[in-house]
Design an enzyme around this catalytic site. Structure first.
Site, mmCIF file in Angstrom:
data_model
loop_
_atom_site.group_PDB
_atom_site.id
_atom_site.type_symbol
_atom_site.label_atom_id
_atom_site.label_comp_id
_atom_site.label_asym_id
_atom_site.label_seq_id
_atom_site.Cartn_x
_atom_site.Cartn_y
_atom_site.Cartn_z
ATOM 1 N N GLY A 36 3.271 -8.595 0.842
ATOM 2 C CA GLY A 36 3.779 -8.068 -0.422
ATOM 3 C C GLY A 36 5.267 -8.296 -0.588
ATOM 4 N N ALA A 37 5.737 -9.485 -0.161
ATOM 5 C CA ALA A 37 7.179 -9.734 -0.127
ATOM 6 C C ALA A 37 7.723 -10.360 -1.409
ATOM 7 C CB ALA A 37 7.523 -10.641 1.059
ATOM 8 N N ILE A 41 10.356 -3.461 -2.508
ATOM 9 C CA ILE A 41 10.915 -3.285 -1.167
ATOM 10 C C ILE A 41 10.463 -4.396 -0.225
ATOM 11 C CG2 ILE A 41 11.234 -0.798 -1.409
ATOM 12 C CD1 ILE A 41 8.768 -0.386 0.342
ATOM 13 N N GLY A 42 9.365 -5.053 -0.533
ATOM 14 C CA GLY A 42 8.926 -6.179 0.292
ATOM 15 C C GLY A 42 9.926 -7.316 0.244
ATOM 16 N N LEU A 89 -4.585 -9.355 -0.192
ATOM 17 C CA LEU A 89 -5.117 -8.326 0.711
ATOM 18 C C LEU A 89 -6.429 -7.724 0.225
ATOM 19 C CD1 LEU A 89 -3.686 -7.518 3.380
ATOM 20 C CD2 LEU A 89 -2.048 -8.457 1.761
ATOM 21 N N ASN A 115 3.121 -4.185 4.332
ATOM 22 C CA ASN A 115 3.872 -3.549 3.253
ATOM 23 C C ASN A 115 3.163 -3.568 1.900
ATOM 24 O OD1 ASN A 115 6.557 -2.873 1.679
ATOM 25 N ND2 ASN A 115 5.844 -4.831 0.847
ATOM 26 N N THR A 136 -7.347 -2.949 -0.600
ATOM 27 C CA THR A 136 -6.048 -3.633 -0.570
ATOM 28 C C THR A 136 -5.080 -2.971 0.400
ATOM 29 O OG1 THR A 136 -6.346 -4.224 -2.902
ATOM 30 C CG2 THR A 136 -4.120 -4.406 -2.003
ATOM 31 N N TYR A 192 -14.204 9.792 -8.452
ATOM 32 C CA TYR A 192 -12.969 9.036 -8.217
ATOM 33 C C TYR A 192 -11.759 9.665 -8.898
ATOM 34 C CZ TYR A 192 -9.734 5.024 -8.151
ATOM 35 O OH TYR A 192 -8.651 4.197 -7.970
#
Length: 314
Positions: A36-37, A41-42, A89, A115, A136, A192
């Site tokens: 997740g870059a 923040i990734g 993911l 992340n 995920t 849910y």
């Protein structure tokens, strides 16, 4: 801006940035994967690790965005070693391909930063027919870690340096369903709740790190596993909250929330700081050791989740 600036035992606080907590560290001999870059923040985690000399492999769903981030980092830090590889993911096939491609590259792996994440989505199923947030945020990272563990073990042995696995969780792990993990109702649409499902997936991140830490210690492997709360940050995680809630977050974000530089601090601290050496099965917050919820400290629940997850990925 940030009201709680008091430093903890580490010497850092909620207002410390990723650059602050890694100042003076040398990562030139290290290789890290950051999932997740390509945003939030990734991206900052990848940038700061690269700044400290780490060879960073960014696992990104959007390869074009990943290339843009790579170019921006290299432009700022000409000596940076950064690669971008496709990773979704929510798809086990994508996770398996990423792990296979990484293994084929022959690169070592010292640090794995799980992340990537999605937050409070409407009910959806992944390509593997698993509730999307659980798929995920937890299952994808569980499988990725499982597939890369041998490479990490070999690297730790060859380099004689501690490997580190980091699960980016959230304080939201406290606000899961009352039973913690709904093992028999993971895909139950009728009961849910988008926020409780997010909390459940973040609790799974904590439990996964704890059980992995226990197993690694039992096997005598020089690899630690920890989880953390990065802080509440205005990122595109909030995109499913709707215009009113999202607008409130953006209006008050500068007062009440961390910025991205502060949000990446705890991840970078746990990844690189010598203070963290030998620490495993811990939950970090504001670049200090914190305390997870009662569910998050439940050893039996962690073991049950491990077996449940292993069945799902196989």
């Amino acid at each position: 801006m940030w009201p709680f600036r008091r430093k903890g035992p580490s010497g850092f606080s909620s207002s410390s940035t990723a650059e602050d907590v890694t100042r003076g560290t040398d990562g030139t001999a290290l290789t890290a994967i950051v999932t997740g870059a390509s945003s939030g923040i990734g991206t900052e985690t990848a940038r700061v690790l690269a700044l400290r000399g780490v060879h960073v492999v960014m696992g990104v769903r959007n390869v074009a965005a990943g290339r843009d981030i790579k170019e921006a980092i290299v432009k700022e830090i000409p000596t940076a070693k950064v690669d971008a590889m496709e990773l979704d993911l929510s798809s086990m096939a994508s996770v398996r391909k990423f792990a296979s491609d990484f293994s084929s590259s022959g690169l070592p792996l010292n640090i794995l930063i799980n992340n990537a994440g999605i937050m409070a989505t409407p009910f959806m199923l992944s390509k593997d027919n698993i509730e999307l947030q659980f798929a995920t945020n937890h299952i994808g990272h569980f499988l990725l870690t499982h597939l890369l563990l041998d490479t990490m073990k070999k690297t730790a042995r060859a380099s004689k340096r501690e490997g580190r696995i980091i699960n980016v969780s959230s304080e939201a792990h406290r606000y899961t369903y009352k039973e913690g993990i709904r093992f028999d109702k993971i895909n139950d649409q009728s009961g849910y709740s988008n926020f409780a499902a997010y909390g459940q997936s973040k609790l799974a991140n904590v439990l996964h790190a704890n059980e992995l830490a226990r197993r690694l210690k039992e096997d005598g492997v020089d690899i630690t596993a920890n989880s953390l709360h990065p802080g509440t940050i205005v990122t595109n995680l909030f995109r499913h909250m709707g215009p009113v809630a999202g607008g409130i977050v953006n209006i008050f974000g500068k007062i009440a929330l961390k910025n991205v530089q502060q949000g990446a601090a705890t991840t970078c601290y746990v990844a690189l700081h010598p203070q963290v050496k030998g620490k495993s099965g811990e939950y970090f917050k504001d670049s200090n050791i914190g305390t997870a919820s009662e569910h998050g400290r439940n050893v039996e629940l962690a073991n049950k989740l491990w077996d449940f997850s292993m069945t799902m990925v196989k």
